[in-house]
Design an enzyme around this catalytic site. Structure first.
Site, PDB file in Angstrom:
ATOM      1  N   TYR A  65       0.846  -1.189   0.000  1.00 18.87           N
ATOM      2  CA  TYR A  65       0.000   0.000   0.000  1.00 18.87           C
ATOM      3  C   TYR A  65       0.878   1.234   0.000  1.00 18.87           C
ATOM      4  CZ  TYR A  65      -3.762  -3.221   1.422  1.00 18.87           C
ATOM      5  OH  TYR A  65      -4.670  -4.254   1.507  1.00 18.87           O
ATOM      6  N   PRO A 215     -17.028  -4.628   1.030  1.00 21.85           N
ATOM      7  CA  PRO A 215     -18.397  -4.876   1.498  1.00 21.85           C
ATOM      8  C   PRO A 215     -19.476  -4.371   0.549  1.00 21.85           C
ATOM      9  CG  PRO A 215     -17.346  -3.142   2.787  1.00 21.85           C
ATOM     10  CD  PRO A 215     -16.267  -3.775   1.956  1.00 21.85           C
ATOM     11  N   GLY A 218     -19.023  -5.144  -6.421  1.00 20.56           N
ATOM     12  CA  GLY A 218     -19.599  -6.123  -7.320  1.00 20.56           C
ATOM     13  C   GLY A 218     -21.113  -6.196  -7.324  1.00 20.56           C
TER      14      GLY A 218
END
Length: 289
Positions: A65, A215, A218
Site C-alpha cells: 500500500y 463490502p 460487485g
C-alpha cells in the site's frame, strides 16, 4: 491506549489474541490507486489514532500500500504499539510502475516482503501474515505448498506469529490447513457475492476467522437499488446496512472497513450497530438471488 468503548460485534480470538470484530483496513490511507502519499497526511495519522482510541484492536495493512506509505503512517501514528493491538499484513505481491499488482510469491520474494514489513512497521515479529493468492481479478487455482511453506518456515524462526490466506479458493484454504495452522481467511464476500457461504460456516466450526473485503463491491444496479431501499427504510446508509449484515451473518466474520476520514470512521462504527430484524434479514438475504 485504547478506550473502553464497546464496538459493534464484540470480539473474536485469533490464535492467542483477542481482537475486536470491528477492525480497520488501512489501504485507503495511501494516495490515488493506493500509490504514493495521502492527500492529507495529518488526517491519515488522525484516522489511525482515532481507530485505536475507539477501541479497535485489529488493523489490516500491506507493505504494497503506497508502497511502504501506509506501514510508515501506522508506525508514525501508533508506535510503540498498544499490547492489545494486532496488526495484520499481506505478502505475495508487489507494485509495478503502472500501479499494477503482479504476483511475487517465490521464497526469496516472500522473505524480502516479510523483512520490508518488519522494517516499515518497526517490529521484531509480525502478528498475522496473510499469503495473498490469485490476482487482481480474483482467485486463481494454483498450488500453494512452496509459498505457504516459506511462511511456515519464517513462523518457526519467530518472525511471524500467526498465518492466514487471502484471495484463496476453498481448495487452497484446505491445502494451507494441511500444511500448518491458520487463524484467518481474507476473501471477497458481501451481500451480493456469497460464494464463500459454505466456507464461512466450515471455518466458524473450527474457530477460524473470516475477513471479508469490498463490502459494497460487485453489486449490480438492481442489487444496489434493493440495498438502498432497505437502508432508506431503516434511516441508514447502504454501507452501514452491509456492515451490520456481515456482523450478523456469522460470529467469525471480522470487519475491516477502510476510510481516510475520521468522521467517516465514526460513522462506520455507529452504523454497524444497526439492529436488523427478521424482515430486514430476509430481504437482504434475497439480494444475492
Amino acid at each position: 491506549m485504547s478506550s473502553t468503548l464497546v464496538l459493534p460485534g464484540g470480539t473474536w480470538t485469533l490464535g492467542d489474541r483477542t481482537v475486536t470484530r470491528f477492525g480497520y483496513g488501512a489501504m485507503q490511507l495511501a494516495g490515488p490507486w493506493v500509490m504514493g502519499p495521502p492527500k492529507d497526511r495529518d488526517e491519515a495519522l488522525a484516522v489511525l489514532r482515532e481507530a485505536a482510541n475507539s477501541g479497535i484492536t485489529h488493523i489490516d495493512t500491506a507493505e504494497t500500500y503506497g508502497p511502504r506509505v501506509v506501514n510508515d503512517l501506522i508506525r508514525e501514528a501508533l508506535h510503540p504499539y498498544a499490547a492489545d493491538l494486532l496488526i495484520a499484513t499481506k505478502v505475495g505481491g508487489r507494485r509495478d510502475a503502472q500501479g499494477g499488482w503482479p504476483a511475487a510469491r517465490t521464497p526469496d520474494e516472500l522473505r524480502r516482503q516479510i523483512d520490508d514489513n518488519l522494517e516499515t512497521l518497526g517490529l521484531d515479529a509480525l502478528d498475522l501474515v496473510h499469503l495473498r493468492l490469485g490476482d487482481a481479478s480474483g482467485t486463481v487455482p494454483e498450488d500453494i505448498e512452496e509459498a505457504f511453506g516459506t511462511l511456515v518456515d519464517l513462523q518457526r524462526q519467530g518472525v511471524i506469529r500467526h498465518l492466514g490466506v487471502s484471495n484463496a479458493t476453498a481448495e487452497q484454504v484446505a491445502q494451507a490447513q494441511s500444511i500448518a495452522q491458520i487463524v484467518s481467511v481474507q476473501n471477497r464476500y458481501n451481500l451480493a457475492n456469497r460464494g464463500d457461504d459454505d466456507l464461512i460456516d466450515r471455518l466458524a466450526a473450527k474457530g477460524i476467522a473470516y475477513i471479508p473485503f469490498f463490502p459494497l463491491g460487485g453489486f449490480s444496479p438492481l442489487q444496489s437499488d434493493a440495498l438502498s431501499g432497505v437502508a432508506t427504510r431503516l434511516g441508514s446508509t447502504p454501507l452501514s446496512v452491509a456492515l451490520a449484515w456481515l456482523l450478523h451473518r456469522s460470529p467469525n466474520i471480522l470487519l475491516i472497513p477502510g476510510t481516510s476520514s475520521t468522521a467517516h470512521l465514526r460513522e462506520n462504527i455507529a452504523g454497524s450497530r444497526l439492529t436488523l430484524v427478521e424482515e430486514d434479514l430476509r430481504e437482504l438475504d434475497g439480494i444475492a438471488g
